[in-house]
Design a protein around this motif. Structure first.
Motif, PDB file in Angstrom:
ATOM      1  N   GLN A 144       8.804  -6.729  -6.216  1.00 49.52           N
ATOM      2  CA  GLN A 144       7.754  -7.573  -6.777  1.00 49.52           C
ATOM      3  C   GLN A 144       6.534  -6.744  -7.139  1.00 49.52           C
ATOM      4  O   GLN A 144       5.924  -6.940  -8.183  1.00 49.52           O
ATOM      5  N   ALA A 145       6.182  -5.796  -6.298  1.00 48.64           N
ATOM      6  CA  ALA A 145       5.050  -4.923  -6.595  1.00 48.64           C
ATOM      7  C   ALA A 145       5.343  -4.078  -7.826  1.00 48.64           C
ATOM      8  O   ALA A 145       4.481  -3.876  -8.672  1.00 48.64           O
ATOM      9  N   GLY A 146       6.586  -3.608  -7.959  1.00 51.33           N
ATOM     10  CA  GLY A 146       6.983  -2.813  -9.120  1.00 51.33           C
ATOM     11  C   GLY A 146       6.971  -3.637 -10.389  1.00 51.33           C
ATOM     12  O   GLY A 146       6.573  -3.164 -11.447  1.00 51.33           O
ATOM     13  N   GLN A 147       7.422  -4.898 -10.303  1.00 50.60           N
ATOM     14  CA  GLN A 147       7.431  -5.763 -11.477  1.00 50.60           C
ATOM     15  C   GLN A 147       6.012  -6.040 -11.947  1.00 50.60           C
ATOM     16  O   GLN A 147       5.740  -6.076 -13.130  1.00 50.60           O
ATOM     17  N   THR A 196       0.811  -1.211   0.000  1.00 45.72           N
ATOM     18  CA  THR A 196       0.000   0.000   0.000  1.00 45.72           C
ATOM     19  C   THR A 196       0.849   1.268   0.000  1.00 45.72           C
ATOM     20  O   THR A 196       0.371   2.309  -0.408  1.00 45.72           O
ATOM     21  N   LEU A 197       2.063   1.190   0.469  1.00 43.49           N
ATOM     22  CA  LEU A 197       2.975   2.337   0.475  1.00 43.49           C
ATOM     23  C   LEU A 197       4.113   2.077  -0.501  1.00 43.49           C
ATOM     24  O   LEU A 197       4.552   0.949  -0.653  1.00 43.49           O
ATOM     25  N   ALA A 244       9.816   7.564   4.460  1.00 42.62           N
ATOM     26  CA  ALA A 244       9.407   8.847   5.047  1.00 42.62           C
ATOM     27  C   ALA A 244       8.654   8.639   6.354  1.00 42.62           C
ATOM     28  O   ALA A 244       8.880   9.367   7.330  1.00 42.62           O
ATOM     29  N   ARG A 245       7.784   7.642   6.409  1.00 40.55           N
ATOM     30  CA  ARG A 245       7.044   7.367   7.655  1.00 40.55           C
ATOM     31  C   ARG A 245       7.975   6.887   8.760  1.00 40.55           C
ATOM     32  O   ARG A 245       7.783   7.222   9.925  1.00 40.55           O
ATOM     33  N   ILE A 246       8.977   6.117   8.391  1.00 38.56           N
ATOM     34  CA  ILE A 246       9.968   5.668   9.380  1.00 38.56           C
ATOM     35  C   ILE A 246      10.714   6.880   9.939  1.00 38.56           C
ATOM     36  O   ILE A 246      10.919   6.996  11.152  1.00 38.56           O
ATOM     37  N   CYS A 247      11.086   7.815   9.067  1.00 35.76           N
ATOM     38  CA  CYS A 247      11.759   9.046   9.510  1.00 35.76           C
ATOM     39  C   CYS A 247      10.869   9.839  10.461  1.00 35.76           C
ATOM     40  O   CYS A 247      11.335  10.309  11.507  1.00 35.76           O
ATOM     41  N   GLN A 256       5.012  -3.576   8.717  1.00 32.66           N
ATOM     42  CA  GLN A 256       4.253  -4.832   8.700  1.00 32.66           C
ATOM     43  C   GLN A 256       5.174  -6.037   8.478  1.00 32.66           C
ATOM     44  O   GLN A 256       4.899  -6.908   7.654  1.00 32.66           O
ATOM     45  N   ALA A 257       6.287  -6.066   9.195  1.00 31.56           N
ATOM     46  CA  ALA A 257       7.248  -7.167   9.120  1.00 31.56           C
ATOM     47  C   ALA A 257       7.846  -7.386  10.501  1.00 31.56           C
ATOM     48  O   ALA A 257       7.836  -6.480  11.342  1.00 31.56           O
ATOM     49  N   ASP A 258       8.357  -8.580  10.728  1.00 30.40           N
ATOM     50  CA  ASP A 258       8.979  -8.901  12.009  1.00 30.40           C
ATOM     51  C   ASP A 258      10.364  -8.282  12.097  1.00 30.40           C
ATOM     52  O   ASP A 258      11.125  -8.293  11.137  1.00 30.40           O
TER      53      ASP A 258
END
Length: 146
Positions: free
Chosen positions: A125-128, A5-6, A13-16, A92-94
């Motif tokens: 993968q999303a870009g491909q 989704t991002l 940017a959200r992490i920053c 959304q990852a461990d």
């Protein structure tokens, strides 16, 4: 998954933003500059200008440098659960581990977060998938260098 989704840039940017809020709320002031990089199964956050004026003055002596590093390390270790809680909803990852180091000489702090999966691969993968649906672009042959 948030990677779907991002975009990679939006997630960085959200992490920053999250780290900036954390530094302000937890340490009392934010860095002058902050940049996050997602690289395979790692997130690297670089903060510049995070030392307070009193810490910069204290860093002029070897004993002061040692004290700053020790204090910052202890504060960071105590805040790891808070950092995980603010980052996991974004990525959304461990998270496998979180490491940090500060340089009193350059006034920067590096945070390295290792993940349980290759987050960058999700973006690729999303870009491909998007590229397959896109119209092909004509390519021109490269001219040899003079």
């Amino acid at each position: 998954m948030a990677a779907q989704t991002l975009s990679k840039g939006q997630m960085e940017a959200r992490i920053c933003e999250a780290f900036n809020r954390f530094e302000i709320d937890y340490m009392g002031r934010g860095p002058r500059q902050i940049k996050a990089y997602i690289l395979q199964d790692m997130i690297i956050v670089r903060m510049v200008g995070f030392l307070s004026p009193s810490e910069r003055k204290l860093a002029e002596t070897p004993q002061g440098v040692e004290q700053i590093k020790k204090l910052r390390s202890m504060l960071f270790e105590n805040a790891k659960a808070d950092i995980e809680a603010m980052i996991i909803p974004i990525i959304q990852a461990d998270i496998v581990s979180i490491h940090s180091d500060v340089s009193t000489k350059s006034g920067e702090k590096i945070v390295l977060i290792t993940l349980g999966s290759n987050l960058e691969e999700c973006f690729q993968q999303a870009g491909q998938t998007r590229r397959k649906a896109a119209k092909p672009v004509d390519s021109k042959p490269m001219l040899p260098a003079p």
